[in-house]
Scaffold this active site. Sequence first.
Site, short mmCIF file in Angstrom:
data_model
loop_
_atom_site.label_atom_id
_atom_site.label_comp_id
_atom_site.label_asym_id
_atom_site.label_seq_id
_atom_site.Cartn_x
_atom_site.Cartn_y
_atom_site.Cartn_z
CG ASP A 285 6.26 -5.16 7.95
OD1 ASP A 285 6.52 -3.99 8.27
OD2 ASP A 285 5.39 -5.47 7.13
CG ASP B 234 0.45 -9.32 6.12
OD1 ASP B 234 -0.13 -10.00 6.98
OD2 ASP B 234 0.64 -8.10 6.24
CG ASN B 235 3.94 -8.35 8.52
OD1 ASN B 235 4.02 -7.84 7.40
ND2 ASN B 235 3.28 -7.78 9.50
N GLY C 152 0.81 -1.22 0.00
CA GLY C 152 0.00 0.00 0.00
C GLY C 152 0.84 1.26 0.00
CE LYS D 14 7.45 -0.40 6.56
NZ LYS D 14 7.90 -1.53 7.40
P1 AMP Z 1 1.91 -3.82 7.96
O1 AMP Z 1 1.05 -3.82 9.18
O2 AMP Z 1 2.95 -2.72 7.97
O3 AMP Z 1 2.50 -5.16 7.66
O4 AMP Z 1 0.96 -3.43 6.74
C1 AMP Z 1 -0.19 -4.15 6.43
C2 AMP Z 1 -0.78 -3.62 5.14
O5 AMP Z 1 -1.17 -2.25 5.27
C3 AMP Z 1 0.15 -3.67 3.94
O6 AMP Z 1 -0.62 -3.99 2.82
C4 AMP Z 1 0.68 -2.25 3.87
O7 AMP Z 1 1.12 -1.91 2.58
C5 AMP Z 1 -0.54 -1.46 4.29
N1 AMP Z 1 -0.20 -0.14 4.86
C6 AMP Z 1 0.34 0.10 6.07
N2 AMP Z 1 0.49 1.42 6.28
C7 AMP Z 1 0.02 2.05 5.17
C8 AMP Z 1 -0.10 3.42 4.75
N3 AMP Z 1 0.26 4.44 5.54
N4 AMP Z 1 -0.65 3.66 3.54
C9 AMP Z 1 -1.04 2.65 2.74
N5 AMP Z 1 -0.95 1.36 3.07
C10 AMP Z 1 -0.43 1.06 4.26
MG MG Z 2 3.78 -5.94 6.36
#
Ligand code: AMP
Ligand code: MG
Length: 483
Positions: free
Chosen positions: A262, A252-253, A92, A113
């Site tokens: 992550d 996903d992590n 994202g 990132k």
């Molecule tokens: P994470 O918890 O960092 O592993 O992220 C989980 C999901 O949320 C992934 O698909 C990330 O790309 C998305 N994500 C986390 N933070 C953001 C953000 N600020 N904007 C867009 N997508 C995000």
């Molecule tokens: Mg992640």
Amino acid sequence: MTTAAGVATLESRFATALPELAVAWQAADCPAPRLTVLNEPLAAELGLDPEQLRTDDGVGLLTGTRLPPGANPVAQAYAGHQFGGFTRLGDGRALLLGEVSDRQGRLRDVHLKGSGRTPFARGGDGLAALGPMLREYVVSEAMHALGIPTTRSLAVVATGRDVHRETMLPGAVLTRVASSHLRVGSFQLVQAAGEVDLLRRLADHAIQRHHPAAAADAQPYLAFYRAVVAAQADLVARWMSVGFVHGVMNTDNMTISGETIDYGPCAFLEAFDPATVFSSIDQGGRYAYANQPAAAEWNLARFGEALLPLLDEDPDRAVDLASAALGSFRPAYDDARSRALRAKLGLTGHASAPDALADTLLDLLERSHVDHTSFWRHLATAARGDSGPVRALFLDLEAFDAWLAGWRALGPDPDAMDRVNPLYLPRNHLVEEALAAATEDDLAPLEALLDAVRRPFDERPGLERFAAPAPADFGRYRTFCGT
Ligand code: AMP
Ligand code: MG
């Protein structure tokens, strides 16, 4: 590999092999980029010239805003079980710039990132704040120095764009390097879509990149599954050994390579308590310190489900094969954990040192709220003849003295202990202090912390405060996702 200008030639192996999982996308512009930290040793490993990376072209590469000709940045699609619930996800706020071959000929992903919204951003702003990106930088470097497989951090560039969180914060892009970004969730996405041919291509790509020995097996996909199970069992045992709490072990992590990925709400234990949870959103303690092996095993069961169509044409037989392979997780984890504890205790030569010795000790550490990191170094001092510092950590001295006498009778090797028990970790209060200063443009505390944690085992005069537990007034530590 570098071009004449010294800037990386980026390959597009993932995007070419698996176009269904790659959306071509460009990084957002950076209004006023400023290179905050650059990992020169890692740059050298990748065959990149640090001086080049400091130029405008170099910072353009590190932020994805000025890429070498032929580069094909993509957002990767994946899914994931987040705290148990299945969701379609994807990068994202991240981009895979491409791959480079490092000096040893290994293929490494170069990834961003915080590089802006992508089609997978859902409600997110696509951005990242400077503090959390520096946090990933310092913790991943510490993990690498501890010998724990991990993604690396090449640089953090402040973008000059503020990001809106609870307050306005300076924005940043992290340049991450990994042996790949293939995750359990990558396979889950494809399996959920019923795309068996794509699933096979994804598995073949992952085998070639990470577990090539599986290709020669009579049942390559089963061998591949076993290899990932083994890599994760080993990884989580290493986390446990240094008191690392990942915090968000969603599928996903979890990587296919066996690298830690992550660094969101992660943190290291201070007082030893198996129930420790740092993440503010982990209210049930799903990813508590002591639950990490079980969480990994649960994720690997989901991975096995995603691979079922490749394991056997007969679905029942596929399930039996996957279950048997997953059954190797516990013994592999227990074995790695018990070897790590023997090493921490200086008893590597004692193949027969009883696990009960370690179990009793962990129980004593918990009951006396002993600092998990400094304890082991004080214990080595006791093996050298001075048990004063380690005894001072315990409330229940009688029980500890009895344990200590039994352990010393086995002849532990204190020098071997000091080679595996770190002195300097990115303790939570030190990380917070360094990030707060960096947000105010003072990078000195961050550089000092990095210097300490990059040589975690070598005691050095002047670094005492990096080895000491948090002051009592630091309080209960909380970390946050959605950074
Ligand atoms: P994470 O918890 O960092 O592993 O992220 C989980 C999901 O949320 C992934 O698909 C990330 O790309 C998305 N994500 C986390 N933070 C953001 C953000 N600020 N904007 C867009 N997508 C995000
Ligand atoms: Mg992640």
